[in-house]
Design an enzyme around this catalytic site. Structure first.
Site, PDB file in Angstrom:
ATOM      1  N   HIS A  47      13.121   2.602  -3.802  1.00  0.00           N
ATOM      2  CA  HIS A  47      12.527   3.765  -4.479  1.00  0.00           C
ATOM      3  C   HIS A  47      12.444   3.394  -5.949  1.00  0.00           C
ATOM      4  O   HIS A  47      13.349   2.729  -6.486  1.00  0.00           O
ATOM      5  CB  HIS A  47      13.391   5.011  -4.312  1.00  0.00           C
ATOM      6  CG  HIS A  47      13.072   6.081  -5.325  1.00  0.00           C
ATOM      7  ND1 HIS A  47      11.967   6.903  -5.223  1.00  0.00           N
ATOM      8  CD2 HIS A  47      13.701   6.440  -6.477  1.00  0.00           C
ATOM      9  CE1 HIS A  47      11.937   7.726  -6.266  1.00  0.00           C
ATOM     10  NE2 HIS A  47      12.977   7.464  -7.037  1.00  0.00           N
ATOM     11  N   CYS A 115       6.718   6.784  -3.500  1.00  0.00           N
ATOM     12  CA  CYS A 115       7.149   6.700  -4.889  1.00  0.00           C
ATOM     13  C   CYS A 115       6.704   5.407  -5.567  1.00  0.00           C
ATOM     14  O   CYS A 115       6.387   5.391  -6.761  1.00  0.00           O
ATOM     15  CB  CYS A 115       8.667   6.820  -4.965  1.00  0.00           C
ATOM     16  SG  CYS A 115       9.534   5.621  -3.916  1.00  0.00           S
TER      17      CYS A 115
END
Length: 526
Positions: A47, A115
């Protein structure tokens, strides 16, 4: 009017550092299990968030922003410097509004619209470059495996949690207030700065691709605490505006746009004094004295008091707090100095914030002109560090008695008092909201010009001039007050023409005068 590029001043372009923070959503499971299950090593399921302008921007439950490192993703495993962008934060926010319909809770896809795709788009907009391809390609590689499928429910649950991780609530688009004091640095040689006109074309393209549905935005609760936390409907049609000051070349002011944190190089001498004064307390008010256990804990940690990474026991913090509340003023100097070390630590400031209202009257009494200069000095140093905590800062920038005490300290005849008072003034100048409504702006704007022109100490004059610069930067009320006094900073620098650090003050004074000459204009970017 000068354009800020006078001969003799460095005109290299400044910008905002852009970093990619990388997290492992598997929290080590991919590294530990992938080779055994898959026959090949996958170190993490990434992420990412982009850290710029003092905030971390990421995609989770919509486009979000938070204090760097405070999201549900945990602690970053890697921080990658991407470059330095010349794009102002207001223009960046306009871009995010333009792409907000692409990055919503409904459009999120763990493989194709995640993301890392968002971080990649942000890097392209700010720097005309992509993030490392091994990051953008890894989720698909990882999630196509049995291990990835096993972890998918957990990762999707985390993605939903991250939508509520920002301190100002959850909405499809959460953007913080504009940080007028975001730290700047020189754009490295060889890196082409992004053209603002190109950036605005990208914004228009993003808007044309978006549908006309309005999005809900929430203003945040950053240290200036200007937002009331309510939501509003925002249609991304108005062009962003820049204060005229933001177009000036202000290298020194922008690089020093950060609050001062007071730290002593050696706290052990104050610990020795605390022990001496504690013996006096034992003979007069034994119940208020520090216990042998507290003294032992103080001795044990004295060498590490100046190291914020070393925790101070809460019991010791509490004992020092009680001493400040109960000991007589004439014996408090070393206790205040040791407690200053507590406030070097964010957790120490946070704990004090929960009971600050009870201690504030005592601290204000210690700033009275009748108090000894060392006690006033130590108390002002304490306030320097208190202003780093948002709720205490919010209280102090609106507290009339505190502001009046700072003004009195600036006018003190003692260098011991004026020096920390100038640093408190700097922190206040940075903390005051830029959109008016703060009485402290008028108070400091009225006293600092006269005080700095009369100042004979170079270091105090430098901090007072820096405080003035931060006060008037993008603040029309402050510009009006200071300009009404016909103040110019050049004479301040001229009075220290023989000082060994005269060049530093001369550059700073030049930038302050640029701000005053520019006035309070607003420039629309359309």
């Amino acid at each position: 009017m000068s354009d800020g590029k006078d001969q003799g001043f460095d005109a290299r372009e400044l910008g905002y550092k852009v970093e990619l923070w990388v997290y492992d959503l598997s929290h080590g499971m991919a590294r530990a299990m992938s080779a055994q299950i898959l026959g090949k090593q996958i170190d993490l399921i990434p992420h990412t968030g982009v850290v710029v302008y003092g905030s971390e921007y990421y995609y989770g439950g919509g486009i979000q922003a938070a204090y760097p490192g405070t999201t549900a993703a945990g602690t970053p495993v890697e921080k990658i410097t991407l470059g330095v962008t010349s794009i102002p934060q207001k223009i960046f926010h306009e871009y995010l509004r333009g792409v907000s319909n692409k990055y919503t809770p409904q459009t999120y896809n763990l493989i194709t619209n995640n993301c890392n795709n968002f971080s990649d788009d942000v890097a392209k907009f700010l720097l005309d470059k992509t993030i490392p391809t091994h990051i953008t390609g890894l989720p698909q590689e990882a999630m196509s495996t049995p291990l990835g499928q096993m972890m998918r429910p957990m990762l999707e649950s985390m993605q939903h949690q991250m939508g509520g991780a920002v301190p100002w609530g959850s909405a499809p688009l959460n953007l913080p207030p504009i940080n007028n004091n975001a730290q700047m640095e020189e754009i490295p040689e060889g890196q082409a700065s992004k053209d603002i006109e190109d950036a605005k074309k990208e914004i228009e393209k993003a808007k044309s691709n978006a549908n006309s549905t309005s999005v809900t935005t929430t203003n945040g609760c950053y240290p200036d605490l200007k937002s009331n936390g309510t939501t509003s409907s925002h249609q991304p049609t108005s062009p962003p505006t820049l204060h005229h000051h933001q177009t000036l070349h202000l290298k020194t002011l922008k690089m020093e746009a950060k609050m001062f944190l007071q730290k002593d190089p050696d706290y052990s001498k104050f610990v020795a004094l605390v022990k001496t004064y504690n013996k006096k307390i034992q003979t007069k008010a034994a119940s208020a004295a520090l216990t042998p256990e507290v003294i032992t804990a103080l001795d044990k940690i004295k060498a590490d008091l100046g190291n914020p990474s070393v925790s101070i026991p809460e019991s010791l913090e509490g004992a020092l707090y009680d001493a400040i509340a109960s000991w007589p003023a004439k014996l408090l100097f070393p206790v205040l100095c040791v407690y200053q070390a507590v406030l070097l630590r964010p957790e120490g400031r946070a704990r004090l914030a929960t009971k600050f209202g009870k201690l504030l009257p005592k601290l204000l009494a210690l700033l009275d002109e009748s108090a000894k200069a060392p006690t006033q000095m130590a108390t002002l140093c304490l306030f320097c560090n208190l202003l780093h905590e948002s709720s205490m800062c919010h209280t102090l920038i609106h507290h009339e008695d505190f502001l009046e005490a700072v003004v009195s300290a600036i006018e003190s005849k003692s260098d011991l008092v004026r020096f920390p008072a100038a640093r408190v003034a700097l922190n206040l100048a940075i903390a005051f909201p830029k959109d008016g409504g703060a009485d402290g702006v008028m108070m400091l704007g009225s006293i600092l010009p006269t005080a700095v022109l009369e100042e004979k100490n170079y270091d105090i004059a430098y901090f007072m001039t820096l405080a003035l610069g931060q006060l008037v930067f993008c603040n029309d009320d402050a510009v009006e007050v200071v300009s009404a006094m016909d103040f110019r900073a050049a004479p301040v620098a001229a009075s220290f023409a023989k000082h060994k650090k005269k060049a530093k003050l001369t550059t700073l004074a030049h930038e302050v005068d640029l701000l005053l000459e520019a006035g309070g204009e607003i420039e629309e970017l359309d």
